[in-house]
Scaffold this active site. Structure first.
Site, PDB file in Angstrom:
ATOM      1  NE  ARG A  13      -2.088  -1.708   3.485  1.00 53.78           N
ATOM      2  CZ  ARG A  13      -2.657  -2.242   4.559  1.00 53.78           C
ATOM      3  NH1 ARG A  13      -3.959  -2.291   4.653  1.00 53.78           N
ATOM      4  NH2 ARG A  13      -1.932  -2.711   5.537  1.00 53.78           N
ATOM      5  CD  GLU A  53      -4.946   1.371   0.336  1.00 52.77           C
ATOM      6  OE1 GLU A  53      -5.168   0.612   1.291  1.00 52.77           O
ATOM      7  OE2 GLU A  53      -4.110   2.294   0.388  1.00 52.77           O
ATOM      8  CD  GLU A 103      12.749 -17.326  19.149  1.00 55.84           C
ATOM      9  OE1 GLU A 103      13.633 -16.449  19.248  1.00 55.84           O
ATOM     10  OE2 GLU A 103      12.603 -18.060  18.161  1.00 55.84           O
ATOM     11  CG  ASP A 152       3.574 -16.477  16.461  1.00 55.33           C
ATOM     12  OD1 ASP A 152       3.095 -15.957  15.432  1.00 55.33           O
ATOM     13  OD2 ASP A 152       4.793 -16.480  16.725  1.00 55.33           O
ATOM     14  CG  HIS A 155       6.671 -22.998  13.885  1.00 53.52           C
ATOM     15  ND1 HIS A 155       6.487 -22.938  12.526  1.00 53.52           N
ATOM     16  CD2 HIS A 155       6.956 -21.742  14.280  1.00 53.52           C
ATOM     17  CE1 HIS A 155       6.646 -21.675  12.140  1.00 53.52           C
ATOM     18  NE2 HIS A 155       6.936 -20.934  13.176  1.00 53.52           N
TER      19      HIS A 155
END
Lengths: 369, 514
Positions: free
Chosen positions: B63, B106, B242, B261, B266
């Site tokens: 955009r 857009e 992490e 997530d 995963h």
């Protein structure tokens, strides 16, 4: 054996290696070994070339090196042994930690060569592959090769070292049928990228028709004095094409430095020109470009872009000129691509047929070129 | 010999490669982080190593107002920063950049797709890309159905049955839905316009070298496969740790959380690869079929005893490697009273013959003490432990498959300490990829983009895999959403997660210290 490697007593080889390993550990080097690599150099002039190959291998794969250096021109009897630590690549992602590898160097005059297998065999690393890198026709060697052959997982040889290529091709054809082990011909491996490229370039049925109508091929290769037969890879490449396309050998001629090899096909004669060039960018003997022309006037110009691992192709017919495009041409002279070719590929039927084809060529004319 | 050869007389059967067709890749959301950090560096590396098709172009669709020249410059900076091959080879980059374009629009504006169609047609004739298209949706997930609908409306994705001479494929970034209902809805919406063969649900973990090596390790080493079952294995731990916080992803994370997530995609894929039966061959369908069997055999989480089977956490302020870091609620674009989890731990059981009774412990967390992803197989003790001293048993044998960093495999075994006594000490046999194969392997995205270009979806998730994974986790998500946590933040940054996570274990098991 390099001049800086101190001579040691043969029974002390293992002890000295352990001592070197401990010193390397003190310097935070990591020791690793994927296989034993036994290298045999029969002529002093080949040592540097083979050492470069070893460095290329070590750069990617840590291994134990046993480097045997014969000196056929020695004026006195000797047998020297030394050990050293070689540094393989850095451990990826490990803050620059390096990998150390063992090297055992053996240098001997011809009279002492019979002792060498007894020095090599106890130092082969157990349970891991054993690769022999032979700087001459292995089947012409009666001192060492017959003793190590049964331990070898694979023999990598350099056909370029052969005195007589025609004889080499004939011997190899016989031995290919007899041997149970895997073989790698370095020069065959070093044209694998061009073979793959041509297979991709002529990958559709319309293009296979063009292959039947080839009229001429010009193969340009880098000619330097470093090699005895600098045109060997060009010969392999044209021999492979000739055998795949069922051409029949006619004759070989020479015009100045250019060699012309003529073939019969079912439709028309084909002439292959081996044309030398001089390039500081390319390794000695490497092919730099191809010019392919058909009887209908279709022309392919294939030029290597060495830095990009690609070739750029310009194709044209009498009616139109296509946009140029690129095809992958990996650098098989170094890195992982080289390793894959020499340690993992199988010498298939294409190689056998290529040898058959090129064994018909009169090399006396070529080698004078 | 020629008669038995393939039709191409020059092709050697043992050397035949995946054929990569000419194509144009369009990246939606091209000004985002993923494009700069992963996608463009991957495409550049493929170009550098001669792996891109010779007829190729790439169009960034986003955009923000900018020209192709500006986009190229930004991407050059990104490649300089994030590529595994540094510094950038300018000659190679320039050759690649000639095929790189930017298209501003857009996502919901029809003119944008109309002009994209015109641009792609023009690029087809300029670069010989033959109408083949890859659309990479690196946008917010809410745009996926809209973009696919528009692509269909403007004839940019093809009907696989009507236009067999050219292809169009769509790569969809995770998450594929927010829960089972939304995933089913998304699947229903996109399958109106796309055949399943055209959909590539990307999970970059599957492109990692070590993850691919899991199949080789399991199915080409008979010594491990023969003990890979409930007779010899006590339990399995999969950790994705992490040390980083959520960084600039505050807004996204507030909508997702750790379960969505990392765990749903995963980690469930890792569970599949560890637990699946040998496939009948290495073709995509054979592997997907075995993976789906695992997902369907996972016992639903017992809602009546959730604290013993699922734990969530959120990090508070703390220290990572001596440096003070803020808590999750203090991060940018995060609700100061956020209830979103940055840590999740689960105990799962797979009810089949091979795994009955073997717990799979999964944990994933942000701001843990270090970055480490691994799968640990903890074996059962010897039936009679002869070397017990003072009632203390030896350490269990543990096989660890490290996925990142320092990819490798290690096996912990017990060994006698030299001397007159029978003292036992655990030692490790360690294989590090980096020590043996020094070269940096291709990045996961390089492998996955290459696979998509050649039409191989083995390393992408199939629709039924995504659904089965959501089916398992949606009840937990719903429970967590309906019952707000009262103890958040419940672990300090730089620690190994909430104390309650230890309660998943019984019988003296515990989380491995990584």
């Amino acid at each position: 054996m390099t001049s800086e490697t101190p001579e040691i007593k043969i029974p002390n080889i293992e002890k000295e290696l352990v001592s070197l390993s401990e010193q390397a550990l003190d310097k935070k080097f990591v020791k690793a070994c994927l296989f034993t690599l036994v290298i045999y150099a029969r002529e002093p002039r080949r040592v540097q070339y083979l050492q470069e190959l070893v460095n290329t291998i070590l750069d990617k794969f840590p291994c134990r090196i046993i480097f045997i250096q014969a000196d056929v021109h020695a004026d006195h009897e000797y047998l020297h042994v030394g050990v050293s630590n070689l540094i393989s690549g850095q451990i990826s992602g490990s803050a620059g930690a390096k990998i150390s590898c063992d090297q055992i160097s053996i240098a001997a005059s011809p009279e002492q060569m019979f002792r060498v297998p007894s020095i090599v065999i106890p130092h082969i690393v157990t349970d891991l592959p054993v690769y022999l890198l032979w700087g001459q026709n292995p089947f012409a060697d009666s001192d060492i090769f017959p003793f190590l052959q049964s331990f070898a997982s694979r023999v990598v040889f350099d056909s370029e070292c052969s005195e007589n290529l025609k004889l080499f091709c004939q011997e190899m054809q016989v031995n290919l049928n007899k041997l149970k082990m895997e073989l790698t011909d370095i020069n065959w491996a070093l044209v694998s990228n061009w073979r793959d490229l041509l297979a991709q370039l002529f990958s559709t049925p319309e293009k296979w028709d063009e292959l039947k109508n080839l009229k001429s091929i010009v193969i340009t290769y880098n000619r330097t004095n470093a090699l005895k037969h600098p045109q060997i890879r060009a010969i392999y490449l044209q021999g492979w094409l000739a055998s795949r396309l069922k051409w029949r050998y006619r004759q070989v001629d020479r015009f100045d430095s250019e060699v012309l090899i003529s073939y019969y096909t079912d439709r028309n004669p084909v002439i292959v020109a081996l044309s030398p060039c001089q390039s500081s960018e390319l390794p000695s003997g490497a092919i730099s470009s191809l010019e392919i022309t058909t009887t209908q006037g279709t022309h392919y110009s294939v030029a290597r872009r060495h830095q990009h691992q690609q070739a750029i192709i310009h194709a044209s017919t009498p009616e139109r000129c296509e946009l140029s495009y690129t095809l992958p041409l990996p650098n098989v002279h170094r890195g992982l691509a080289f390793m894959k070719e020499i340690f993992y590929r199988h010498l298939g039927g294409h190689y056998h047929e290529t040898l058959q084809m090129i064994s018909q060529i009169d090399y006396k004319i070529i080698s004078d070129a | 010999m020629l008669s038995s050869s393939p039709a191409n007389p020059l092709e050697e059967p043992s050397r035949s490669k995946k054929s990569i067709d000419p194509c144009i890749m369009v990246i939606f959301g091209a000004t985002g982080d993923l494009t700069a950090r992963k996608l463009l560096p991957a495409l550049y590396n493929l170009a550098l190593e001669g792996q891109l098709p010779s007829h190729f172009a790439c169009v960034g669709f986003a955009r923000r107002e900018k020209t192709s020249e500006m986009f190229r410059q930004e991407m050059l900076d990104a490649v300089n920063q994030f590529s595994r091959n540094k510094p950038v080879d300018l000659e190679a980059w320039n050759a690649f950049a000639e095929k790189l374009f930017y298209h501003r629009s857009e996502f919901d504006k029809e003119e944008g797709y109309k002009s994209l169609s015109e641009l792609l047609t023009k690029l087809d004739s300029q670069f010989g890309t033959k109408g083949n298209r890859i659309f990479y949706l690196s946008t917010q997930p809410s745009y996926f159905p809209l973009v696919i609908e528009k692509l269909h409306q403007f004839g940019l994705v093809y009907d696989v049955n009507q236009e067999p001479q050219k292809w169009s494929r769509v790569i969809i970034e995770k998450p594929f839905g927010r829960d089972l209902t939304s995933a089913q809805q998304l699947q229903a919406e996109i399958s109106q316009h796309l055949d399943e063969k055209q959909i590539y649900r990307i999970d970059h973990y599957l492109g990692k070298e070590t993850v691919q090596n899991l199949l080789v390790f399991r199915f080409s080493n008979s010594i491990f496969e023969s003990i890979w079952n409930n007779r010899y294995i006590d339990h399995i731990q999969i950790t994705v740790s992490e040390d980083q916080g959520i960084g600039t992803r505050g807004r996204l994370w507030e909508e997702a959380g750790m379960l969505r997530d990392i765990v749903q995609n995963h980690m469930m894929q890792l569970v599949c690869l560890v637990a699946m039966e040998p496939p009948i061959n290495l073709k995509a369908d054979a592997i997907h079929t075995e993976k789906i069997k695992v997902l369907k055999a996972i016992r639903p989480l017992p809602m009546d005893s959730l604290p013993q089977n699922a734990i969530r956490g959120q990090y508070g302020p703390g220290c990572i490697q001596g440096k003070e870091v803020s808590g999750y609620r203090q991060e940018a674009n995060v609700d100061p009273n956020s209830k979103i989890e940055t840590y999740a731990a689960l105990k799962l059981f797979i009810d089949n013959w091979r795994w009955m009774g073997v717990p799979f412990y999964l944990r994933a967390g942000k701001r843990l003490p270090k970055r480490a992803t691994e799968i640990a197989i903890i074996f059962k003790d010897a039936p009679v432990y002869l070397f017990q001293k003072n009632g203390v048993k030896g350490e269990p044998n543990t096989l660890t498959i490290r996925i990142q960093p320092d990819e490798g495999i290690s096996l912990k075994i017990n060994c006698k300490i030299p001397g007159l006594s029978n003292l036992v000490q655990p030692v490790k046999m360690d294989f590090q990829y980096g020590s043996y194969f020094g070269a940096l392997p291709p990045e996961a995205y390089e492998r996955l983009l290459c696979d998509c270009m050649s039409g191989d979806n083995t390393l992408f998730a199939r629709a039924d895999e995504a659904m089965a994974s959501w089916e398992l986790l949606t009840p937990l998500l719903e429970r967590w959403e309906s019952e707000a946590p009262v103890d958040f933040p419940n672990y300090a940054a730089g620690t190994w997660g909430p104390k309650a996570a230890e309660e998943l274990f019984d019988d003296g098991r515990h989380w491995r210290l990584l």
